[in-house]
Design an enzyme around this catalytic site. Structure first.
Site, PDB file in Angstrom:
ATOM      1  N   ARG A   1      32.563 -12.191 125.524  1.00 33.46           N
ATOM      2  CA  ARG A   1      33.635 -11.201 125.377  1.00 33.46           C
ATOM      3  C   ARG A   1      34.671 -11.380 126.487  1.00 33.46           C
ATOM      4  O   ARG A   1      35.873 -11.249 126.284  1.00 33.46           O
ATOM      5  CB  ARG A   1      33.076  -9.764 125.446  1.00 33.46           C
ATOM      6  CG  ARG A   1      32.126  -9.375 124.314  1.00 33.46           C
ATOM      7  CD  ARG A   1      32.832  -9.327 122.975  1.00 33.46           C
ATOM      8  NE  ARG A   1      34.068  -8.551 123.035  1.00 33.46           N
ATOM      9  CZ  ARG A   1      34.144  -7.224 123.034  1.00 33.46           C
ATOM     10  NH1 ARG A   1      33.062  -6.497 122.937  1.00 33.46           N
ATOM     11  NH2 ARG A   1      35.318  -6.610 123.094  1.00 33.46           N
TER      12      ARG A   1
ATOM     13  N   ASP B   1      24.477  -4.898 113.460  1.00 33.28           N
ATOM     14  CA  ASP B   1      25.173  -3.928 114.314  1.00 33.28           C
ATOM     15  C   ASP B   1      24.518  -2.579 114.057  1.00 33.28           C
ATOM     16  O   ASP B   1      23.757  -2.421 113.079  1.00 33.28           O
ATOM     17  CB  ASP B   1      26.671  -3.922 113.931  1.00 33.28           C
ATOM     18  CG  ASP B   1      27.519  -2.987 114.791  1.00 33.28           C
ATOM     19  OD1 ASP B   1      27.040  -2.520 115.846  1.00 33.28           O
ATOM     20  OD2 ASP B   1      28.681  -2.694 114.395  1.00 33.28           O
TER      21      ASP B   1
ATOM     22  N   HIS C   1      37.373  -4.838 114.790  1.00 34.96           N
ATOM     23  CA  HIS C   1      36.971  -5.108 116.177  1.00 34.96           C
ATOM     24  C   HIS C   1      37.215  -6.610 116.443  1.00 34.96           C
ATOM     25  O   HIS C   1      36.275  -7.386 116.621  1.00 34.96           O
ATOM     26  CB  HIS C   1      35.498  -4.733 116.367  1.00 34.96           C
ATOM     27  CG  HIS C   1      35.050  -4.640 117.797  1.00 34.96           C
ATOM     28  ND1 HIS C   1      35.915  -4.802 118.869  1.00 34.96           N
ATOM     29  CD2 HIS C   1      33.813  -4.409 118.348  1.00 34.96           C
ATOM     30  CE1 HIS C   1      35.236  -4.658 119.997  1.00 34.96           C
ATOM     31  NE2 HIS C   1      33.970  -4.428 119.706  1.00 34.96           N
TER      32      HIS C   1
ATOM     33  N   CYS D   1      26.503  -7.423 118.333  1.00 34.65           N
ATOM     34  CA  CYS D   1      27.646  -7.148 119.209  1.00 34.65           C
ATOM     35  C   CYS D   1      27.249  -6.270 120.393  1.00 34.65           C
ATOM     36  O   CYS D   1      27.937  -6.270 121.414  1.00 34.65           O
ATOM     37  CB  CYS D   1      28.764  -6.478 118.415  1.00 34.65           C
ATOM     38  SG  CYS D   1      28.218  -4.985 117.568  1.00 34.65           S
TER      39      CYS D   1
ATOM     40  N   ARG E   1      41.186   1.170 122.576  1.00 32.52           N
ATOM     41  CA  ARG E   1      39.978   1.414 121.779  1.00 32.52           C
ATOM     42  C   ARG E   1      40.014   2.842 121.281  1.00 32.52           C
ATOM     43  O   ARG E   1      40.201   3.771 122.080  1.00 32.52           O
ATOM     44  CB  ARG E   1      38.703   1.204 122.590  1.00 32.52           C
ATOM     45  CG  ARG E   1      37.511   1.877 121.909  1.00 32.52           C
ATOM     46  CD  ARG E   1      36.194   1.537 122.472  1.00 32.52           C
ATOM     47  NE  ARG E   1      35.858   0.149 122.201  1.00 32.52           N
ATOM     48  CZ  ARG E   1      34.627  -0.339 122.268  1.00 32.52           C
ATOM     49  NH1 ARG E   1      33.616   0.449 122.569  1.00 32.52           N
ATOM     50  NH2 ARG E   1      34.393  -1.604 122.024  1.00 32.52           N
TER      51      ARG E   1
ATOM     52  N   GLN F   1      35.767  -8.705 119.435  1.00 34.55           N
ATOM     53  CA  GLN F   1      34.342  -8.986 119.289  1.00 34.55           C
ATOM     54  C   GLN F   1      34.138 -10.237 118.432  1.00 34.55           C
ATOM     55  O   GLN F   1      33.369 -11.137 118.783  1.00 34.55           O
ATOM     56  CB  GLN F   1      33.634  -7.787 118.627  1.00 34.55           C
ATOM     57  CG  GLN F   1      32.159  -8.010 118.378  1.00 34.55           C
ATOM     58  CD  GLN F   1      31.372  -8.088 119.676  1.00 34.55           C
ATOM     59  OE1 GLN F   1      31.497  -7.223 120.535  1.00 34.55           O
ATOM     60  NE2 GLN F   1      30.565  -9.125 119.832  1.00 34.55           N
TER      61      GLN F   1
HETATM   62  N1   CP Z   1      30.388  -4.800 121.675  1.00 27.26           N
HETATM   63  C1   CP Z   1      31.183  -3.877 122.247  1.00 27.26           C
HETATM   64  O1   CP Z   1      32.352  -3.716 121.901  1.00 27.26           O
HETATM   65  O2   CP Z   1      30.576  -3.187 123.239  1.00 27.26           O
HETATM   66  P1   CP Z   1      31.157  -1.901 123.972  1.00 27.26           P
HETATM   67  O3   CP Z   1      31.189  -0.793 122.969  1.00 27.26           O
HETATM   68  O4   CP Z   1      30.196  -1.650 125.093  1.00 27.26           O
HETATM   69  O5   CP Z   1      32.540  -2.222 124.458  1.00 27.26           O
HETATM   70  N1  NVA Z   2      30.230  -0.621 114.867  1.00 30.84           N
HETATM   71  C1  NVA Z   2      30.027  -0.211 116.232  1.00 30.84           C
HETATM   72  C2  NVA Z   2      30.442  -1.299 117.162  1.00 30.84           C
HETATM   73  C3  NVA Z   2      30.261  -1.019 118.620  1.00 30.84           C
HETATM   74  C4  NVA Z   2      30.720  -2.143 119.490  1.00 30.84           C
HETATM   75  C5  NVA Z   2      30.805   1.060 116.498  1.00 30.84           C
HETATM   76  O1  NVA Z   2      31.947   1.157 116.032  1.00 30.84           O
HETATM   77  O2  NVA Z   2      30.268   1.956 117.138  1.00 30.84           O
END
Ligand code: CP
Ligand code: NVA
Length: 313
Positions: free
Chosen positions: A300, A231, A136, A272, A109, A139
């Site tokens: 997830r 989101d 992502h 999400c 990530r 997700q």
């Molecule tokens: N939805 C999601 O990816 O959550 P986190 O940022 O907590 O991993």
């Molecule tokens: N769009 C958001 C998603 C978090 C799971 C971000 O990138 O922060």
């Protein structure tokens, strides 16, 4: 589809997967969820190791990977940028080569899509994109699973993403929906529309699957939607743009009035998470009976377990 064709594969974006392969992963996700609910114990990752690299914070993604892998007997190792020489004192390529010698798979990530691509190119093991600025994908598959649990199918359903149309979640949903035959609408101000090249590519997938993609700034477009998705307005790493984002997106809050615009009482709400209640969604909607956000979060775990089962050799 021969499941063997998934062995050794990375998941960087759903662009790299066929509709048939995604279908297989969704079915496997449902199977592993059922096994878990029935209390069946499996040890399918025994003797395996998984590196979890995080440049950005996470609750769901980390916990999904760590618990899914660990409960099957695997050994997950969490590595934040405080712990690892990734790009700081050692190149991404060299880090990938070393991790590939010690781990059976890697989750990443972070910021750049290029980093997860390099990890995949140089490690020699499956690499999973646990969120970058661009996509992502882990997700999006959980979101489709949740849609299918609510309606029995995703094909032909209308999913509307309302909010920051160029963010990682919206872009991944556009890819997976167009591949699977889900009609996808992005409701977003012009300034936040997804990039033309991705939209064009997804139009090609949609032509093949028989679905549609619509990009609009008009919230009336949620009419007939089976699911409304939103989101955060300010994604991780974009905090400096907070004020302008709020100005742009204030008219796009998902509240009960917007849910009612679908014209469908059975329409569901998806997010999400994490959510900023009172910004992109009103508290009554996310905590109300149309919300499936908590199922999404749980899914997830089942979906990443399925992805790892299918791809780790
Ligand atoms: N939805 C999601 O990816 O959550 P986190 O940022 O907590 O991993
Ligand atoms: N769009 C958001 C998603 C978090 C799971 C971000 O990138 O922060």
């Amino acid at each position: 589809m021969n499941p063997e064709q998934l062995k050794g594969r990375s998941l960087l974006t759903w662009k790299d997967y066929s509709a048939e392969e995604i279908r297989y992963l969704l079915d496997l996700s449902k199977e592993v969820k059922k096994q878990k609910k029935q209390g069946e114990l499996h040890q399918r990752f025994i003797g395996k190791t998984l590196a979890l690299i995080f440049e950005k914070r996470s609750t769901r993604t980390r916990c999904a990977f760590e618990t899914a892998f660990g409960e099957e007997g695997g050994h997950p190792v969490f590595l934040s940028t405080q712990d690892i020489q990734l790009g700081a004192k050692e190149s991404v390529e060299d880090t990938a080569r070393v991790l590939g010698r010690m781990f059976d798979a890697i989750e990443f990530r972070g910021f750049k899509q290029e980093t997860v691509e390099k990890l995949a190119a140089y490690s020699g093991v499956p690499v999973y994109n646990g969120l970058t600025d661009v996509f992502h994908p882990t997700q999006a598959i959980a979101d489709i699973m949740t849609l299918e649990e609510a309606f029995g199918t995703s094909r032909g359903k209308k999913l509307c993403f309302v909010g920051d149309g160029r963010n990682n979640v919206a872009r991944s949903l556009m890819v997976i929906c167009s591949k699977l035959g889900v009609n996808f609408t992005v409701v977003t101000p012009h300034a936040l529309e997804p990039d033309r090249s991705l939209v064009e590519q997804c139009h090609m997938y949609a032509a093949e699957s028989g679905s549609s993609i619509e990009i609009t700034d008009n919230t009336d477009a949620v009419s007939g939607a089976d699911a409304i998705y939103t989101d955060v307005w300010v994604s991780m790493g974009e905090e400096s743009q907070r004020e302008s984002r709020i100005q742009l997106l204030r008219p796009y809050q998902v509240n009960q009035a917007l849910m009612n615009k679908t014209g469908k009482k059975e329409a569901i709400f998806l997010h999400c998470l994490p959510a900023v209640k009172g910004e992109e969604v009103s508290p009554d909607v996310i905590d109300g009976n149309q919300s499936r956000a908590w199922d999404q979060a749980e899914n997830r775990k089942h979906t990443v377990k399925a992805i790892m089962l299918a791809t780790i050799k």
